[in-house]
Motif scaffolding. Structure first.
Motif, short mmCIF file in Angstrom:
data_model
loop_
_atom_site.label_atom_id
_atom_site.label_comp_id
_atom_site.label_asym_id
_atom_site.label_seq_id
_atom_site.Cartn_x
_atom_site.Cartn_y
_atom_site.Cartn_z
N GLU A 144 0.82 -1.21 0.00
CA GLU A 144 0.00 0.00 0.00
C GLU A 144 0.85 1.26 0.00
O GLU A 144 0.64 2.19 -0.79
N ALA A 145 1.81 1.31 0.94
CA ALA A 145 2.62 2.51 1.11
C ALA A 145 3.46 2.80 -0.12
O ALA A 145 3.58 3.96 -0.56
N ALA A 146 4.06 1.76 -0.69
CA ALA A 146 4.87 1.95 -1.90
C ALA A 146 4.02 2.49 -3.04
O ALA A 146 4.43 3.43 -3.75
N MET A 178 9.54 3.69 1.83
CA MET A 178 10.92 3.87 1.35
C MET A 178 11.17 3.05 0.08
O MET A 178 11.95 3.45 -0.79
N GLN A 179 10.49 1.92 -0.07
CA GLN A 179 10.57 1.16 -1.32
C GLN A 179 10.00 1.99 -2.46
O GLN A 179 10.54 2.00 -3.57
N GLY A 180 8.88 2.67 -2.17
CA GLY A 180 8.29 3.55 -3.18
C GLY A 180 9.21 4.70 -3.53
O GLY A 180 9.37 5.04 -4.72
N PHE A 181 9.83 5.31 -2.53
CA PHE A 181 10.78 6.40 -2.79
C PHE A 181 11.93 5.92 -3.67
O PHE A 181 12.35 6.61 -4.60
N LEU A 244 -2.84 4.95 5.42
CA LEU A 244 -3.01 3.56 4.98
C LEU A 244 -4.40 3.02 5.30
O LEU A 244 -5.20 3.66 5.97
N SER A 245 -4.64 1.80 4.86
CA SER A 245 -5.99 1.21 4.91
C SER A 245 -6.47 0.90 6.32
O SER A 245 -7.66 0.63 6.52
N ASN A 246 -5.59 0.93 7.30
CA ASN A 246 -6.08 0.76 8.68
C ASN A 246 -7.04 1.88 9.05
O ASN A 246 -7.80 1.76 10.02
#
Length: 368
Positions: A144-146, A178-181, A244-246
């Motif tokens: 999600e975050a990425a 950070m993976q997305g960055f 995020l989805s939470n």
């Protein structure tokens, strides 16, 4: 026959009777900063369980969901989990909220050989390495975050800050960010950890405003995320807020109040109004039959989780045990939830990998 033999027989019969009732335990945060989302998760699960029970239950036995409030405290989660297993005779733990909470349950699951089905968290630690007693239904927070960071970069927002709760949930979500960055070849303008309990966002909000951040990813509970948004706006920051989805609940939107519009929330299920998905149509129809206006994203998480658990119970047979349920779930292969497919194996307990983005519109609704 000895007295000991009679006692042993009585215990065995009591255990068999307990499991025959299909009791399922849910220790979760029905009070505190995640209460709104937990309630909606549970309402979604009950929507499906009630429909199953109205049709005669599973193998002729009703499902009983025993929900208890852990006050969003991992220590309390374990205490209640142990009580549900040893005193209430539950077949499984189910749909608990929180990454540290699910982690705290791991030794208990192994000790008593009881599965945890559909923890309401996307923490990678619950996916890799595979835990034989944990069956995830929703996608990971890291995915999600990425995706969210990649989306922000794609629309030209390259000055992005991260606020992460100082616990395993925050660290996990930030790792995905950070993976997305890395994928878009950017670095956050600020990465700040914040306390899990009653954080004060005023100072960091002022710093974000000074840095002229275009967007802020907030990885926190619903209550803390809403407080962060209020602090950002009070500090003069108009940064795009992503979470995020939470926090994909109507309760979260209410906490945001006048600042709800424009907040991006990642989602792990299809649009709750998209009846082209049989899963969504089924939930919508059951909700309307109960006089409800519809379902929320958080309700859909609970609804899907209940479908997976129910199928596991069905396959576990008329005399289920925690071990039989575990084995039945691990044998699920390409089970159709209604437009989404769930598969488990000895080497994969992830479940679904669906991830999407939504934004809160002017009417206070999630829009895709």
């Amino acid at each position: 026959m000895t007295k000991t033999w009679f006692i042993g027989l009585a215990v065995a019969l009591a255990c068999a009777q307990t499991h025959a009732q299909l009791r399922i335990g849910q220790p979760s945060g029905f009070s505190g900063s995640v209460a709104a989302g937990v309630k909606e998760n549970t309402d979604g699960a009950k929507l499906y369980f009630d429909a199953v029970n109205a049709r005669g239950g599973v193998n002729g036995q009703p499902i009983e969901l025993i929900s208890v409030d852990d006050q969003f405290d991992p220590k309390r989660t374990v205490e209640l989990g142990r009580e549900l297993i040893t005193k209430r005779g539950v077949l499984a733990l189910f749909l608990n909220r929180g990454t540290p909470h699910a982690q705290a349950l791991m030794p208990l699951l192994a000790e008593h050989k009881v599965p945890l089905v559909a923890p309401s968290t996307g923490a990678m630690v619950l996916h890799e390495p595979v835990n034989p007693w944990i069956f995830n239904v929703r996608a990971t927070y890291q995915r999600e975050a990425a995706r969210a960071i990649e989306h922000l970069a794609s629309i030209g927002q390259n000055r992005i800050a991260i606020l992460e709760t100082d616990d395993s949930f925050g660290a996990d979500g930030a790792a995905g960010a950070m993976q997305g960055f890395a994928k878009v070849k950017l670095e956050p303008v600020l990465r700040q950890k914040t306390p899990r309990e009653k954080p004060d966002f005023s100072a960091v909000a002022a710093e974000i405003a000074k840095l002229q951040a275009q967007a802020v990813m907030v990885i926190a509970s619903a209550g803390n995320t809403a407080n962060a948004v209020h602090a950002l706006r009070a500090a003069g920051s108009r940064a795009q807020v992503v979470t995020l989805s939470n926090n994909a609940s109507e309760g979260f939107i209410k906490l945001l109040g006048e600042h709800a519009r424009g907040v991006i929330v990642t989602q792990v299920f299809p649009n709750e109004r998209s009846v082209s998905f049989p899963l969504i149509k089924e939930a919508q129809d059951l909700a309307k039959a109960k006089g409800l206006d519809g379902v929320s994203p958080a309700m859909m998480e609970g609804f899907a989780a209940a479908k997976v658990l129910t199928e596991g119970l069905r396959r576990a047979g008329p005399n289920p045990t925690p071990q039989k349920l575990r084995d039945a779930l691990e044998g699920l292969s390409r089970y159709d939830l209604g437009g989404l497919t769930v598969s488990y194996s000895a080497t994969n307990h992830t479940g679904l990998d669906f991830a999407d983005l939504s934004i809160v519109d002017a009417n206070g609704r999630f829009r895709r």
